[in-house]
Design a protein around this motif. Structure first.
Motif, mmCIF file in Angstrom:
data_model
loop_
_atom_site.group_PDB
_atom_site.id
_atom_site.type_symbol
_atom_site.label_atom_id
_atom_site.label_comp_id
_atom_site.label_asym_id
_atom_site.label_seq_id
_atom_site.Cartn_x
_atom_site.Cartn_y
_atom_site.Cartn_z
ATOM 1 N N THR A 1 0.876 -1.179 -0.012
ATOM 2 C CA THR A 1 -0.146 -0.186 0.031
ATOM 3 C C THR A 1 0.829 1.187 0.221
ATOM 4 O OG1 THR A 1 -0.237 0.435 2.552
ATOM 5 C CG2 THR A 1 -1.501 -1.324 1.316
ATOM 6 N N GLU B 1 -4.746 6.137 1.326
ATOM 7 C CA GLU B 1 -4.049 4.794 1.038
ATOM 8 C C GLU B 1 -4.885 4.089 0.058
ATOM 9 O OE1 GLU B 1 -1.763 2.032 4.005
ATOM 10 O OE2 GLU B 1 -3.596 2.390 4.479
ATOM 11 N N ILE C 1 -3.660 0.606 -2.563
ATOM 12 C CA ILE C 1 -2.595 -0.731 -2.983
ATOM 13 C C ILE C 1 -2.253 -0.404 -4.565
ATOM 14 C CG2 ILE C 1 -2.909 -3.203 -3.663
ATOM 15 C CD1 ILE C 1 -5.269 -3.357 -1.729
#
Length: 267
Positions: free
Chosen positions: A208, A219, A221
């Motif tokens: 992440t 945030e 991925i």
């Protein structure tokens, strides 16, 4: 090159012999801190990780499922521990498994797959989807981390509890890998100055990164763990599958991503 997806150890009811193995250099996760992380198990034994894409699909590594029957797999979501059942955790069977058509099981090129669960995932405080995106090259120092149930030492057992660790170099030197093993447009080479490294049972674990996503800092991925050269030396970087390179395939196969904080799907 050493990769790690063919290891199988005890999971959930048969916990790994009381082992305390973990992601090398990791810290125990708190309740609800990483609600997007599933454990992918084979024959009730933790095998790898991934992330919740939407209520029907989970993203993981292709090597996790390649050549294995879907009937042997389950997906566990909403869990922190393999020893003590967590409130809201769900263990769900697998309806289908699909890996990227050009996946190469020798070089691990195109190491990404989708698992379709047999019933919709119920979203809540400890179970949520997670968006993916590209690295923000300007967001330095990089605020990135990995999350998983990996071992604490090479050839070790998986953790009995979810752990995470910081990653501060998203543009590491991957010259120790040959040109077939590392392709920059399809992969991320990342490392840590604090001794953090993915290990066995971390395939598919998300990388992440706090980035500017749709105009706000959040945030997302940016990759999933694919391979490394072992975890005994944490200074050697790890290669992750660069998820935005597979956006078209993900949408075509699994439909649009679900947004975090969505309501539980209707059964």
């Amino acid at each position: 090159m050493k990769t790690f997806c063919n290891c199988i150890v005890e999971h959930k009811i048969r916990a790994p012999h009381g082992g305390t193995g973990r992601l090398i250099g990791g810290t125990m996760a708190a309740v609800g801190q990483f609600p997007f992380i599933p454990s992918v198990s084979r024959n009730d034994q933790h095998l790898c990780a991934g992330f919740i894409y939407n209520e029907k699909w989970v993203v993981t590594s292709a090597k996790c499922i390649y050549g294995k029957p879907k009937e042997e797999f389950k997906v566990l979501v909403g869990a922190l521990s393999f020893v003590t059942p967590d409130p809201g955790e769900q263990s769900i069977g697998v309806f289908d498994m699909v890996y990227f058509p050009q996946y190469d099981d020798v070089t691990q090129k195109h190491d990404v797959a989708l698992i379709e669960v047999s019933k919709p995932i119920l979203f809540g405080p400890t179970t949520q989807p997670m968006p993916y995106g590209e690295i923000d090259e300007l967001a330095q120092p990089w605020d990135a981390k990995i999350v998983g149930w990996g071992a604490t030492f090479e050839d070790g057992l998986p953790s009995t509890r979810l752990r995470w660790g910081p990653i501060d170099n998203l543009a590491a030197d991957c010259s120790s890998y040959d040109t077939e093993e590392y392709i920059e447009s399809l992969m991320i080479c990342a490392g840590s100055s604090s001794g953090v490294s993915p290990c066995e049972y971390d395939e598919g674990t998300p990388l992440t990164h706090v980035t500017n996503f749709e105009g706000i800092q959040k945030e997302v991925i940016i990759g999933i763990m694919s391979k490394n050269q072992g975890c005994s030396n944490a200074t050697i970087p790890t290669i992750y599958t660069r998820l935005p390179a597979y956006s078209s395939w993900l949408v075509q196969t699994a439909g649009p991503q679900a947004s975090p904080n969505v309501l539980a799907p209707q059964l």
